[in-house]
Design a protein around this motif. Structure first.
Motif, PDB file in Angstrom:
ATOM      1  N   PRO A 158      -1.596  -0.932   1.403  1.00  0.00           N
ATOM      2  CA  PRO A 158      -1.104  -1.583   0.178  1.00  0.00           C
ATOM      3  C   PRO A 158      -2.228  -1.815  -0.807  1.00  0.00           C
ATOM      4  CG  PRO A 158      -1.342  -3.190   1.922  1.00  0.00           C
ATOM      5  CD  PRO A 158      -1.631  -1.850   2.547  1.00  0.00           C
ATOM      6  N   ALA A 180       4.572   4.569   0.515  1.00  0.00           N
ATOM      7  CA  ALA A 180       4.034   3.347  -0.049  1.00  0.00           C
ATOM      8  C   ALA A 180       4.294   3.223  -1.542  1.00  0.00           C
ATOM      9  CB  ALA A 180       2.533   3.269   0.216  1.00  0.00           C
ATOM     10  N   PRO A 198       4.745  -0.638   0.851  1.00  0.00           N
ATOM     11  CA  PRO A 198       3.351  -0.415   1.247  1.00  0.00           C
ATOM     12  C   PRO A 198       2.974  -1.155   2.519  1.00  0.00           C
ATOM     13  CG  PRO A 198       3.505  -0.930  -1.095  1.00  0.00           C
ATOM     14  CD  PRO A 198       4.845  -1.218  -0.506  1.00  0.00           C
ATOM     15  N   HIS A 199       3.510  -2.349   2.714  1.00  0.00           N
ATOM     16  CA  HIS A 199       3.183  -3.138   3.903  1.00  0.00           C
ATOM     17  C   HIS A 199       3.863  -2.567   5.146  1.00  0.00           C
ATOM     18  CE1 HIS A 199       1.347  -6.044   1.225  1.00  0.00           C
ATOM     19  NE2 HIS A 199       2.465  -6.084   0.512  1.00  0.00           N
ATOM     20  N   TYR A 214      -1.971  -6.210  -7.246  1.00  0.00           N
ATOM     21  CA  TYR A 214      -0.526  -6.388  -7.093  1.00  0.00           C
ATOM     22  C   TYR A 214      -0.017  -7.479  -8.032  1.00  0.00           C
ATOM     23  CZ  TYR A 214       3.556  -8.724  -5.085  1.00  0.00           C
ATOM     24  OH  TYR A 214       4.754  -9.368  -4.923  1.00  0.00           O
ATOM     25  N   THR A 249       0.869   2.243  -4.772  1.00  0.00           N
ATOM     26  CA  THR A 249       2.262   2.085  -5.154  1.00  0.00           C
ATOM     27  C   THR A 249       2.399   1.691  -6.594  1.00  0.00           C
ATOM     28  OG1 THR A 249       4.312   0.902  -4.723  1.00  0.00           O
ATOM     29  CG2 THR A 249       2.302  -0.307  -4.344  1.00  0.00           C
TER      30      THR A 249
END
Length: 406
Positions: free
Chosen positions: A88, A17, A77-78, A94, A403
């Motif tokens: 995620p 991730a 991550p997804h 993000y 991440t």
């Protein structure tokens, strides 16, 4: 009971991730240098011999490589979460990470260019606002000198904004259903090749082929690779890890892109079918260049050398600042634009861009990232302290930040 497939590469672990892949950092640097070369070639009118001019001009496919890298790094991550290999980050973290990565150096560049660069000074309020908001691909005549490359950043930021919604749309394809994610991404990419044929009444001086839907295949290449690194090994993994095969594929795809199949040389508009072919060949080239790095051992002497990693680290600054540097080279050395001197102008532009980019990284980009990290860490500590004082037990969030981003 559902079992999770074993990962196909050494990155297919919970750390997939957000693990740092040094070779990808170096590849980002190569992409930045390719963009500098193609812009210098255009500004010096280096078009002969014809085959050489076409190669230099088609190095604009370095943008495809940038987009594919973003797709891979941000989709990991997804892809991992869909197979129970991590989670995620939260959407707001993000978006904050992306804004911190992009905006500080970009806003500084826009401000200095519009204030100081002779060919860009006196810009209208509309030009200022469109550039600062990164919507210049939708507003006519707002691509100012020294900033014309930012059309691609506008497209990339649109991808950043929409990515969490794409993840939500595919969130039902988990576990055994996760195998449908790659075919779905490929299907959407194939359909998007028809974007140039869509009759959209865009304002004058605006081309809808500069909008995000036209470049879905370039981002999707990275997303597909992100899915593959956490999928069960198959023939595509062995093929993608084969450097010679992928090298030949990249050379063939790029060679075809240099022919009239992918459109005319220079900035002349391509026919819709030529544009579609260029996008497809850019996607294939990017896949072939990145696949061995993420599906194989991930080792590459040049890309992971100290120089390669340094250029990769400064690549965003090189991209952002190089056209302003290039525009300054001509008057500074009394060299006429579109008057040749390709090698000299390239060397000086590269040297200047690297110096400015390294300063931008050290003085703007990295301090901004650290400041936001400190803020987020302080908020986490305060939240934990409040939870302890109230007697509650804090549990890990399903959206833990795992991440580092691209």
């Amino acid at each position: 009971m559902t079992t999770t497939a074993q990962p196909a590469s050494r990155f297919g672990t919970p750390r997939a991730a957000g693990g740092f892949v040094p070779a990808l950092e170096g590849m980002r640097g190569i992409a930045a240098l390719g963009i500098v070369v193609t812009h210098v070639a255009f500004q010096t009118a280096t078009t002969s011999p014809e085959w050489f001019g076409r190669i230099l001009g088609r190095l604009d496919l370095a943008v495809a490589l940038f987009f594919a890298l973003s797709g891979f790094l941000l989709w990991r991550p997804h892809a991992a979460a869909a197979r129970g290999l991590g989670a995620p980050r939260s959407v707001w973290r993000y978006w904050l990470s992306r804004a911190t990565r992009i905006l500080p150096a970009y806003w500084l560049c826009v401000t200095l260019v519009l204030l100081l660069l002779p060919g860009a000074t006196g810009a209208s309020t509309t030009t200022w606002l469109a550039n600062l908001a990164l919507v210049q691909v939708f507003v006519p005549l707002t691509l100012a000198e020294g900033l014309t490359q930012m059309w691609s950043l506008s497209v990339e930021v649109a991808f950043y904004v929409l990515l969490p919604f794409v993840a939500i749309a595919l969130s039902g394809l988990r576990g055994r259903l996760a195998r449908a994610r790659v075919p779905l991404l490929l299907t959407v990419s194939a359909a998007s090749l028809g974007w140039a044929f869509v009759p959209i009444a865009a304002p004058e001086h605006i081309s809808h082929t500069n909008w995000l839907p036209a470049y879905i295949p370039w981002f999707a290449v990275g997303m597909v690779l992100a899915e593959l690194v956490v999928s069960a090994p198959a023939f595509v993994h062995r093929l993608g890890a084969h450097r010679v095969a992928m090298g030949v594929l990249a050379a063939v795809a790029f060679g075809l892109a240099c022919t009239p199949l992918a459109g005319p040389a220079g900035l002349a508009p391509a026919a819709p079918w030529q544009f579609a072919i260029k996008i497809a060949l850019g996607a294939i080239t990017s896949f072939a260049l990145l696949a061995p790095l993420v599906l194989g051992e991930g080792r590459h002497r040049l890309l992971t050398s100290p120089a390669g990693l340094a250029i990769g680290r400064w690549s965003y600054g090189i991209f952002v600042w190089h056209l302003a540097v290039l525009a300054s080279v001509f008057p500074l050395f009394q060299t006429p634009a579109f008057g040749g001197n390709f090698v000299f102008v390239l060397v000086v532009t590269l040297a200047g861009s690297i110096v400015v980019a390294s300063a931008s990284y050290a003085l703007v980009e990295e301090p901004s990232r650290r400041a936001v990290d400190r803020l987020l860490n302080r908020r986490s500590v305060n939240r934990s302290t409040t939870a302890r004082e109230s007697g509650s037990v804090a549990t890990p969030s399903a959206t833990t930040d795992t991440t580092k981003g691209s």
